[in-house]
Design a protein around this motif. Structure first.
Motif, PDB file in Angstrom:
ATOM      1  N   ILE A 113     -39.382 -55.546  13.563  1.00 16.83           N
ATOM      2  CA  ILE A 113     -38.173 -55.027  14.407  1.00 16.83           C
ATOM      3  C   ILE A 113     -36.984 -55.579  13.451  1.00 16.83           C
ATOM      4  N   ARG A 114     -36.226 -54.627  13.107  1.00 17.53           N
ATOM      5  CA  ARG A 114     -34.728 -54.869  12.512  1.00 17.53           C
ATOM      6  C   ARG A 114     -33.830 -55.629  13.271  1.00 17.53           C
ATOM      7  N   MET A 115     -33.528 -56.813  12.870  1.00 14.86           N
ATOM      8  CA  MET A 115     -32.343 -57.841  13.587  1.00 14.86           C
ATOM      9  C   MET A 115     -31.168 -57.685  12.310  1.00 14.86           C
ATOM     10  N   HIS A 116     -29.957 -57.016  13.030  1.00 17.36           N
ATOM     11  CA  HIS A 116     -28.834 -56.785  12.426  1.00 17.36           C
ATOM     12  C   HIS A 116     -27.766 -57.994  12.313  1.00 17.36           C
ATOM     13  N   ARG A 117     -26.866 -57.810  11.598  1.00 19.07           N
ATOM     14  CA  ARG A 117     -26.186 -59.406  11.508  1.00 19.07           C
ATOM     15  C   ARG A 117     -24.727 -58.775  10.893  1.00 19.07           C
ATOM     16  N   PHE A 118     -23.601 -58.946  11.741  1.00 15.45           N
ATOM     17  CA  PHE A 118     -22.285 -58.652  11.054  1.00 15.45           C
ATOM     18  C   PHE A 118     -21.468 -59.829  11.219  1.00 15.45           C
ATOM     19  N   LEU A 119     -20.900 -60.024  10.306  1.00 19.34           N
ATOM     20  CA  LEU A 119     -19.973 -61.242  10.107  1.00 19.34           C
ATOM     21  C   LEU A 119     -18.504 -60.930  11.119  1.00 19.34           C
ATOM     22  N   THR A 120     -18.009 -61.755  11.687  1.00 12.69           N
ATOM     23  CA  THR A 120     -16.813 -61.703  12.540  1.00 12.69           C
ATOM     24  C   THR A 120     -15.513 -61.990  11.899  1.00 12.69           C
ATOM     25  N   GLY A 121     -15.464 -62.483  10.763  1.00 15.90           N
ATOM     26  CA  GLY A 121     -14.283 -62.694  10.130  1.00 15.90           C
ATOM     27  C   GLY A 121     -13.830 -64.231  10.541  1.00 15.90           C
ATOM     28  N   ARG A 122     -14.610 -64.745  11.437  1.00 16.90           N
ATOM     29  CA  ARG A 122     -14.006 -66.220  11.923  1.00 16.90           C
ATOM     30  C   ARG A 122     -15.172 -67.309  11.473  1.00 16.90           C
ATOM     31  N   GLU A 123     -16.035 -66.872  10.499  1.00 17.76           N
ATOM     32  CA  GLU A 123     -17.169 -67.807  10.313  1.00 17.76           C
ATOM     33  C   GLU A 123     -16.749 -69.220   9.696  1.00 17.76           C
ATOM     34  N   ALA A 124     -15.579 -69.054   9.034  1.00 11.77           N
ATOM     35  CA  ALA A 124     -14.858 -70.396   8.386  1.00 11.77           C
ATOM     36  C   ALA A 124     -14.495 -71.467   9.608  1.00 11.77           C
ATOM     37  N   GLY A 125     -14.483 -70.702  10.547  1.00 15.16           N
ATOM     38  CA  GLY A 125     -14.067 -71.643  11.816  1.00 15.16           C
ATOM     39  C   GLY A 125     -15.192 -72.154  12.697  1.00 15.16           C
ATOM     40  N   GLY A 126     -16.381 -71.710  12.246  1.00 14.57           N
ATOM     41  CA  GLY A 126     -17.381 -72.140  12.848  1.00 14.57           C
ATOM     42  C   GLY A 126     -18.273 -71.204  13.779  1.00 14.57           C
ATOM     43  N   PRO A 173     -14.259 -54.751   8.266  1.00 11.18           N
ATOM     44  CA  PRO A 173     -12.834 -54.368   8.918  1.00 11.18           C
ATOM     45  C   PRO A 173     -11.957 -55.388   8.443  1.00 11.18           C
ATOM     46  N   PHE A 174     -12.185 -56.351   7.826  1.00 11.70           N
ATOM     47  CA  PHE A 174     -11.321 -57.557   7.194  1.00 11.70           C
ATOM     48  C   PHE A 174     -11.329 -57.721   5.877  1.00 11.70           C
ATOM     49  N   PRO A 175     -10.801 -56.511   5.149  1.00  7.36           N
ATOM     50  CA  PRO A 175     -11.181 -56.451   3.556  1.00  7.36           C
ATOM     51  C   PRO A 175     -10.489 -57.652   2.904  1.00  7.36           C
ATOM     52  N   HIS A 176      -9.512 -58.332   3.829  1.00  6.59           N
ATOM     53  CA  HIS A 176      -8.678 -59.262   2.700  1.00  6.59           C
ATOM     54  C   HIS A 176      -9.033 -60.649   2.995  1.00  6.59           C
ATOM     55  N   ASP A 177     -10.211 -60.861   3.886  1.00  7.90           N
ATOM     56  CA  ASP A 177     -10.443 -62.122   4.411  1.00  7.90           C
ATOM     57  C   ASP A 177     -11.628 -62.679   3.275  1.00  7.90           C
ATOM     58  N   PRO A 178     -11.364 -63.736   2.711  1.00  5.87           N
ATOM     59  CA  PRO A 178     -12.091 -64.193   1.451  1.00  5.87           C
ATOM     60  C   PRO A 178     -13.447 -64.538   1.980  1.00  5.87           C
ATOM     61  N   GLU A 179     -13.646 -64.789   3.203  1.00  5.72           N
ATOM     62  CA  GLU A 179     -15.099 -65.212   3.709  1.00  5.72           C
ATOM     63  C   GLU A 179     -16.109 -64.112   3.803  1.00  5.72           C
TER      64      GLU A 179
END
Length: 313
Positions: free
Chosen positions: A212-225, A177-183
């Motif tokens: 068991i499938r474990m899903h992962r979604f980026l928050t767009g805030r990974e650069a801040g830890g 949902p953050f298409p312009h975020d370089p991360e």
């Protein structure tokens, strides 16, 4: 002291929400999402769970300025012994004073992030069926809608470092949902790992090991830890979004032949010693827990119930 009957935890008032009272005007798809969630009724558990192994999380939704729905997420303190620094939902174990699982979720949210327990400011939408958290706790998600946009968080810094939000609909998508975020352009927004299920061979020897499938979604805030939304939190939010938006995710939610949440709960209660001990302490007989294989189609029954909700709108 005798424990309160387990079924009392799963009694709830029927929500009545005026969607014209939201702080920001709702998009039509957001209105439909909230109506579906308010219509959703999970069936009472077929087993008596040991109260000491029960927990709840609060899925607190709010309406953004453009009428979309967002969920409140927290960053756990790095000093916590369990899951330090993880992205999570407010929640914790049932305490003796909690009358219902909804009380547990609201109390924990108040203690962790200062969300008022006033049910008029954050009325109940629904309670989902329970999830199994790493064979340790039976976790029930409680979904509410924040109607008061003047609320300000009061963080318990020993437990929560920060708060942020994420679009609810984004838990159905493979695209950021953050298409312009370089991360998020360098890494996949959504990914998953299939892990071995510890009790995958309980029913008969020689059975193929299950995943068991474990899903992962980026928050767009990974650069801040900030860590991605992962595991149990991701599974819960996929389920909330699937019910609310009445559509399946763009990705396969489960691994082939993945055990249902209820099958995993039954298996933990039947074979895990800390669950068996908890049952004995609360006057329950762990030897009377049924064969977990009887619940292998539980996920399909839950999907059928979601489809019935869609047909009512």
């Amino acid at each position: 002291m005798a424990h309160k009957h387990q079924s009392d935890l799963y009694k709830f008032h029927r929500p009545r929400i005026n969607l014209r009272e939201t702080p920001n005007p709702l998009k039509e798809e957001s209105k439909a999402c909230l109506r579906r969630l308010a219509l959703y009724r999970s069936k009472p558990p077929k087993l008596k769970f040991p109260r000491s192994r029960c927990a709840a999380v609060l899925v607190a939704l709010f309406v953004g300025r453009m009428g979309d729905l967002y969920v409140v997420l927290s960053r756990r303190s790095a000093s916590l012994r369990s899951f330090p620094g993880d992205t999570s939902l407010p929640g914790g174990k049932v305490e003796p004073q909690d009358r219902t699982i909804e009380d547990t979720a609201r109390r924990e949210a108040f203690e962790e992030i200062g969300l008022p327990m006033d049910r008029h400011k954050a009325p109940l939408l629904c309670v989902l069926e329970p999830f199994m958290a790493r064979d340790q706790l039976i976790v029930t998600p409680v979904v509410v809608l924040i109607l008061d946009n003047t609320l300000r968080p009061i963080l318990n810094r020993s437990e929560v470092t920060s708060l942020f939000s994420h679009p609810l609909a984004a838990f159905l998508s493979s695209e950021s949902p953050f298409p312009h975020d370089p991360e998020t352009t360098e890494l996949p927004y959504h990914s998953y790992d299939d892990i071995n299920w510890r009790w995958g061979r309980y029913s008969q020897s020689g059975e193929k090991e299950r995943k068991i499938r474990m899903h992962r979604f980026l928050t767009g805030r990974e650069a801040g830890g900030v860590k991605p939304v992962f595991g149990l939190t991701a599974a819960i939010l996929i389920e909330v979004a699937t019910i609310g938006y009445a559509q399946e995710p763009e990705f396969e939610v489960e691994a082939p032949d993945q055990p249902s949440q209820f099958e995993r709960i039954v298996c933990a209660m039947k074979y895990t010693e800390h669950f068996r001990e908890a049952q004995r302490e609360e006057g329950l007989d762990p030897d009377k827990v049924p064969d977990p294989a009887k619940f292998r189609d539980h996920s399909r029954r839950r999907s059928n119930r979601r489809r019935r909700i869609r047909s009512r709108l």
